[in-house]
Structures are given as C-alpha cells and as structure tokens.
Design a protein around this motif. Structure first.
Motif, mmCIF file in Angstrom:
data_model
loop_
_atom_site.group_PDB
_atom_site.id
_atom_site.type_symbol
_atom_site.label_atom_id
_atom_site.label_comp_id
_atom_site.label_asym_id
_atom_site.label_seq_id
_atom_site.Cartn_x
_atom_site.Cartn_y
_atom_site.Cartn_z
ATOM 1 N N LEU A 37 -24.655 -7.545 37.808
ATOM 2 C CA LEU A 37 -24.183 -8.802 37.252
ATOM 3 C C LEU A 37 -22.728 -9.007 37.655
ATOM 4 C CD1 LEU A 37 -25.545 -8.813 33.573
ATOM 5 C CD2 LEU A 37 -26.685 -9.534 35.670
ATOM 6 N N ASP A 41 -21.916 -11.872 30.686
ATOM 7 C CA ASP A 41 -22.754 -12.932 30.137
ATOM 8 C C ASP A 41 -23.564 -13.668 31.210
ATOM 9 O OD1 ASP A 41 -20.647 -14.238 31.346
ATOM 10 O OD2 ASP A 41 -20.238 -15.577 29.663
ATOM 11 N N GLU A 42 -23.587 -13.151 32.444
ATOM 12 C CA GLU A 42 -24.377 -13.807 33.489
ATOM 13 C C GLU A 42 -25.862 -13.703 33.167
ATOM 14 O OE1 GLU A 42 -24.749 -14.030 38.354
ATOM 15 O OE2 GLU A 42 -24.086 -12.140 37.469
ATOM 16 N N ASP A 43 -26.556 -14.817 33.284
ATOM 17 C CA ASP A 43 -27.995 -14.845 33.057
ATOM 18 C C ASP A 43 -28.690 -13.967 34.103
ATOM 19 O OD1 ASP A 43 -30.409 -16.413 31.800
ATOM 20 O OD2 ASP A 43 -30.697 -16.470 33.980
ATOM 21 N N LEU A 44 -29.655 -13.160 33.673
ATOM 22 C CA LEU A 44 -30.328 -12.232 34.590
ATOM 23 C C LEU A 44 -31.041 -12.960 35.730
ATOM 24 C CD1 LEU A 44 -31.788 -9.741 31.963
ATOM 25 C CD2 LEU A 44 -29.908 -9.285 33.570
ATOM 26 N N ALA A 45 -31.725 -14.055 35.419
ATOM 27 C CA ALA A 45 -32.434 -14.802 36.469
ATOM 28 C C ALA A 45 -31.448 -15.414 37.462
ATOM 29 C CB ALA A 45 -33.323 -15.877 35.850
ATOM 30 N N LEU A 46 -30.296 -15.854 36.976
ATOM 31 C CA LEU A 46 -29.284 -16.388 37.888
ATOM 32 C C LEU A 46 -28.716 -15.281 38.770
ATOM 33 C CD1 LEU A 46 -27.385 -18.976 35.664
ATOM 34 C CD2 LEU A 46 -29.048 -19.404 37.483
ATOM 35 N N ASN A 70 -39.655 -13.042 35.915
ATOM 36 C CA ASN A 70 -39.074 -11.914 35.192
ATOM 37 C C ASN A 70 -40.232 -10.984 34.844
ATOM 38 O OD1 ASN A 70 -37.979 -10.135 33.279
ATOM 39 N ND2 ASN A 70 -36.586 -11.696 32.490
ATOM 40 N N HIS A 97 -32.906 -4.515 35.534
ATOM 41 C CA HIS A 97 -33.948 -5.444 35.091
ATOM 42 C C HIS A 97 -34.768 -5.870 36.309
ATOM 43 C CE1 HIS A 97 -32.080 -5.986 31.099
ATOM 44 N NE2 HIS A 97 -30.975 -5.709 31.775
#
Length: 147
Positions: A37, A41-46, A70, A97
């Motif tokens: 990341l 706070d970065e979104d995992l999908a992003l 996901n 992830h």
C-alpha cells in the motif's frame, strides 16, 4: 519506508493461463503482481489496480466491471531478511491480500523494466509450481479450485 500491508494479484485468461513476471532484482524469481500500500488508508482494490498498471501496463479500469475480484483471503508472512531494509526498523512481517484479475486473451503486457525483466503465460498448475513464493502458488491454486 514500505508499509507492511500488500496485495497480490493473480492475472489470468479465460483458458486458465496465468501471468508470471520475473523480478529484476532476483533472477529466476517468478511471481504474480505484488505491491505494498502507498498509504495506510489506501483502498486494497485501488492498490491492486495501481500495482497491476505499474508492473504490467494493464489498465484495470478499461476492463469489464468485475474483472478484478477480491479473493477475500489474506496471509501473514515473514519478510525476507534481505528485503527488510525497505521497512521501518523492527518490521519483520507483512499482511498480503489476494486478488484475481481476468483479462482478455489478447492482453498486451508491458513490464516496468526496473521491477521485472520477463513474463510468461502458463497453465495455472505450472504457474503455481514456478512461483518462488509458496503462498503465491497457493493463491493461484485457490483461484482455480473455486471456479
């Protein structure tokens, strides 16, 4: 310093072939797309979308909705000692992830030469065995056992 939270993206075609890329810093180390990341706070999908584009040139946003899946699976592993200098002092473990990305059969791959030097499309069973990381191989097998 790298954040010890990452994504792994298994990229595959409709025929079950999986994309593996060879690391530039380690000859013979084949893997799926991975990356940490950029922010806590970065979104995992992003993060997965960004890493796929950075490492392969594949624009996830141009693919059909739902192409990036996901896998709702995460693992924790020990960071290789020779790569710990990238993290804050005392950080020895990473949480990864898992994602999967189905791409069109005619997808063009454009590697980031500082990160990877070669790529191959392999049948998923063969790809799972070629990965230097056992968990990467497990992610590939998990993806195809669910389908």
């Amino acid at each position: 310093m790298k954040i010890p939270i990452s994504v792994l993206v298994v990229i595959y075609k409709s025929n079950g072939d999986v994309l593996l890329i060879e690391r530039a810093d380690r000859a013979g180390f084949w893997q799926s797309v991975t990356g940490s990341l950029d922010a806590l706070d970065e979104d995992l999908a992003l993060a997965a979308t960004r890493e796929v584009c950075e490492e392969t040139g594949i624009a996830v946003d141009s693919l059909p909705k739902g192409a990036l899946q996901n896998m709702h699976h995460q693992i924790e592993y020990e960071i290789y000692p020779e790569w710990r200098f990238r993290y804050a002092p005392g950080v020895t473990r990473n949480i990864e992830h898992w994602f999967a990305l189905q791409v069109p059969d005619n997808t063009v791959v454009k590697l980031a030469p500082r990160e990877h030097v070669a790529y191959e499309w392999l049948p998923y069973q063969e790809a799972s065995l070629k990965c230097f990381s056992r968990s990467n191989g497990e992610a590939i097998l998990k993806l195809f056992s669910a389908s």
